[in-house]
Design an enzyme around this catalytic site. Structure first.
Site, short mmCIF file in Angstrom:
data_model
loop_
_atom_site.label_atom_id
_atom_site.label_comp_id
_atom_site.label_asym_id
_atom_site.label_seq_id
_atom_site.Cartn_x
_atom_site.Cartn_y
_atom_site.Cartn_z
N GLN A 171 52.87 40.95 42.15
CA GLN A 171 53.77 40.82 41.15
C GLN A 171 54.61 42.00 41.01
O GLN A 171 55.91 42.10 40.70
CB GLN A 171 53.04 40.82 39.64
CG GLN A 171 52.04 39.35 39.52
CD GLN A 171 51.35 39.40 38.42
OE1 GLN A 171 51.10 40.06 37.54
NE2 GLN A 171 50.77 38.12 38.12
N ASP A 317 42.21 36.57 42.99
CA ASP A 317 42.09 35.36 41.65
C ASP A 317 40.85 34.75 41.71
O ASP A 317 40.46 34.06 40.93
CB ASP A 317 43.14 34.63 41.62
CG ASP A 317 44.57 35.41 41.14
OD1 ASP A 317 44.28 36.46 40.62
OD2 ASP A 317 45.68 34.75 41.43
C1 S3P Z 1 50.23 36.82 41.45
C2 S3P Z 1 49.73 38.00 41.97
C3 S3P Z 1 48.46 38.70 41.47
C4 S3P Z 1 47.57 37.25 40.98
C5 S3P Z 1 48.22 36.52 39.97
C6 S3P Z 1 49.42 35.77 40.35
C7 S3P Z 1 51.71 36.22 41.86
O1 S3P Z 1 48.56 39.44 40.46
O2 S3P Z 1 46.45 37.85 40.56
O3 S3P Z 1 47.45 35.54 39.30
O4 S3P Z 1 51.99 35.20 41.56
O5 S3P Z 1 52.23 37.38 42.17
P1 S3P Z 1 48.91 41.21 40.96
O6 S3P Z 1 50.00 41.45 41.46
O7 S3P Z 1 48.56 41.79 39.63
O8 S3P Z 1 47.54 41.36 41.84
#
Ligand code: S3P
Length: 436
Positions: A171, A317
């Site tokens: 993210q 996840d």
């Molecule tokens: C996601 C990244 C992950 C994941 C989330 C979706 C994404 O989060 O846990 O469900 O779509 O980029 P983080 O970047 O906080 O690890």
């Protein structure tokens, strides 16, 4: 409305199952389709609350979007400079992906905007995007402790940065890549460990040059995206609940169809195999730049292991489901290096340890993981704390428990897996839902 699931023990998962579309890819298809030039047709879009929140936000930013209609969405892209100032606060609901990625995009716009979310999202850390975006010249105000809401004063003159991410987070990486599309110069991001690369793949698919060099990814600002059709595979993270359920329930033999198998997502497949799971891959192919295949999972005796730390970001996840697998395995399982689990939709280390303890398992939370002594699960009542993945993980635990399990606060399952109860029931899970 609150919703409770009750799962009766026994039952096995059998037959073919197609879980809904990938959440991460669905978000990105709306976002990148919106700023592309031309019309993007999306198939297999996840009609879950999180991706629908992203869709509503882009409508509020002036993008015409048709659908969703049975997974079909048409995005009439407005081009890189075509977004319009929203007239209202942009509501991300429960969705961290919406808030973090859209904040990166909004930081570079010639207008101001505010992003907010539900009580769970308001507890999640946003300094991890606000700080590096500020280095690019963005102006983002957060509430105390770097929490939402985010007030973003748009700055169309962002500067590229060379930045080493302190946490492995797709993210954060994606938020910065979206801002970098608009920044002057070449932004280079270095990850402490590989994370899901859907943004990079989709940018490339829409004609934007992205360079990967070892742990770094780089792109130059000022280019354009060209619309293209996007087919969204079934979500590996949703399939993972069925992988665990089929592994722990005697007599199971389930085939999960058309599942996204991007190697930055499939850490849980490797982990389950290390535990002794029987998973066969078939029909491997590539659609729209993403690997896809069918997963046939048959019941198998599982053994506790030390989860390899390098797989943690690639299974980030899936730990709620993997903890359930560990509780049903023979011997001890140890997880380390997963402090990120404490800042997900709930504190997944504490909440899962509490739920497993309520079912009679020996689960000891640690600062960055958990130690689980495998054995038999009893029935009981567990609290999901409004966390969709916790709710679905405990639903699968019901297959192997000694008595019924009731899971409370399950309405948010609809954020990522609309239709979970019906699909799981048709596969053989003895699940009922009721208002609670
Ligand atoms: C996601 C990244 C992950 C994941 C989330 C979706 C994404 O989060 O846990 O469900 O779509 O980029 P983080 O970047 O906080 O690890």
């Amino acid at each position: 409305m609150t919703l409770a699931f009750t799962v009766r023990p026994g039952g096995a998962l059998r037959g073919g199952v197609r879980v809904p579309g990938d959440k991460s890819i669905s978000h990105r298809a709306i976002m990148l389709g919106s700023i592309a030039r031309g019309t993007t047709r999306i198939d297999g879009f996840l009609e879950g609350a999180d991706a629908l929140a992203t869709m509503s936000i882009f409508r509020a930013l002036g993008v015409r979007i048709d659908g969703p209609d049975r997974g079909r969405v048409t995005v009439h892209g407005v081009g890189m400079r075509g977004l319009q100032a929203p007239r209202q606060v942009l509501d991300c609901g429960n969705s961290g992906t919406s808030m973090r990625l859209i904040a990166g995009l909004l930081a570079a716009q010639p207008f101001d905007a505010e992003l907010d979310g539900d009580a769970s999202l308001r507890r999640r850390p946003m300094g991890r995007i606000a700080d590096p975006l500020a280095r690019m010249g963005a102006r983002i105000e957060t509430a105390a402790g770097g929490r939402p809401p985010l007030r973003i004063r748009g700055n169309p003159r962002l500067r590229a940065i060379d930045y080493a991410l302190p946490v492995a987070s797709a993210q954060v990486k994606s938020a910065l890549l979206l801002a970098a599309l608009y920044a002057e110069g070449t932004t280079r991001l270095t990850e402490p460990a590989p994370t899901r690369d859907h943004t990079e793949r989709m940018l490339a698919g829409l004609g934007y040059a992205v360079r990967r060099d070892g742990a770094s990814v780089a792109l130059a600002g000022g280019g354009e995206l060209r619309a293209a059709d996007i087919e969204v595979p079934a979500d590996f993270s949703s399939a993972a609940f069925f992988m665990v359920g089929a592994s722990i329930a005697a007599g199971s033999d389930v085939t999960l169809e058309h599942v996204g198998l991007n190697p930055t997502r499939t850490g849980a497949l490797e982990i389950l195999r290390l535990m002794g799971a029987d998973v066969a891959l078939a029909n491997e192919r590539e659609i729209g730049g993403e690997p896809v295949g069918d997963l046939r999972v048959r019941a198998a005796p599982l053994t506790g292991i030390e989860f390899p730390e390098r797989l943690v970001p690639l299974a980030i996840d899936e730990f709620p489901a993997l903890f359930v697998a560990a509780a049903c395995a023979r011997g001890r399982t140890v997880l380390r290096g997963a402090a990120e689990l404490r800042v997900k939709e709930s504190d997944r280390i504490q909440v899962m340890a509490d739920g497993l303890a309520a079912l009679g398992a020996r689960a000891t939370p640690t600062a960055d993981g958990m130690v689980i002594e495998g054995g038999a699960l009893a029935g009981g009542t567990v609290e999901s704390h409004g966390d969709h993945r916790v709710a679905m993980a405990f639903a699968m635990a019901g297959l192997a428990a000694g008595a019924p399990i009731t899971i409370r606060d399950c309405a948010n399952v609809a954020t990522s897996f609309p239709g979970f109860v019906g699909l799981a029931r048709s596969a053989g899970l003895r699940i009922a839902e009721a208002p609670a």
